[in-house]
Design an enzyme around this catalytic site. Sequence first.
Site, PDB file in Angstrom:
ATOM      1  N   ASP A 125      24.417  18.879 -35.090  1.00 22.35           N
ATOM      2  CA  ASP A 125      25.789  19.362 -34.941  1.00 22.35           C
ATOM      3  C   ASP A 125      25.800  20.436 -33.860  1.00 22.35           C
ATOM      4  O   ASP A 125      24.817  21.168 -33.693  1.00 22.35           O
ATOM      5  CB  ASP A 125      26.305  19.948 -36.256  1.00 22.35           C
ATOM      6  CG  ASP A 125      26.646  18.882 -37.287  1.00 22.35           C
ATOM      7  OD1 ASP A 125      26.938  17.738 -36.891  1.00 22.35           O
ATOM      8  OD2 ASP A 125      26.626  19.197 -38.489  1.00 22.35           O
ATOM      9  N   ASP A 143      31.296  12.967 -35.989  1.00 19.02           N
ATOM     10  CA  ASP A 143      32.199  13.507 -37.009  1.00 19.02           C
ATOM     11  C   ASP A 143      33.655  13.424 -36.547  1.00 19.02           C
ATOM     12  O   ASP A 143      34.545  13.085 -37.334  1.00 19.02           O
ATOM     13  CB  ASP A 143      31.850  14.968 -37.319  1.00 19.02           C
ATOM     14  CG  ASP A 143      30.454  15.144 -37.885  1.00 19.02           C
ATOM     15  OD1 ASP A 143      29.924  14.196 -38.497  1.00 19.02           O
ATOM     16  OD2 ASP A 143      29.888  16.243 -37.711  1.00 19.02           O
TER      17      ASP A 143
END
EC number: 3.4.23.36
Length: 160
Positions: A125, A143
């Site tokens: 991330d 995401d």
Amino acid sequence: MKQKYSKKSKKWIYITTIIFILILDISSKHLIIKYIKTYDTKKIFSVLNFFHVHNHGAAFSFLSDQNGWQKWFLSTVSILTILVMTRIITKLKKQETKKITAYSLIIAGATGNLIDRIFYGFVVDFIDIHINDWHFATFNIADCSIFIGIIILMRINYST
């Protein structure tokens, strides 16, 4: 003959969408791994940083504090999601391009994060949106793809 054309058109839409998102996701994560050390931050704009973190869980780091079983559980959930969404796409009509696109975005995101879990044991991330000292959960392009796909489906399902 007409039905074959419809299936080919439908396949083209979702395969192109999936490949495009996967290329963006994988290449962005590769660049983050290569140029930003884990837990380092690179300021992009006043409200956007690239903050390299490893998420061993799911959205909002759910299950990330577990002892490793979550990798297999979340990988299985991703595989099942990909299979179910692919099956749904094959049952949709050619004209349902918004639904096809939405499911394709979800498949692409699930696949991108699954690839991370398989190769790294975690999801990379890096997108950190913040206002002053308040930071939203760090996330990635996969995401975003899942989120946008879900929003499209919600708009379709709740606008009729």
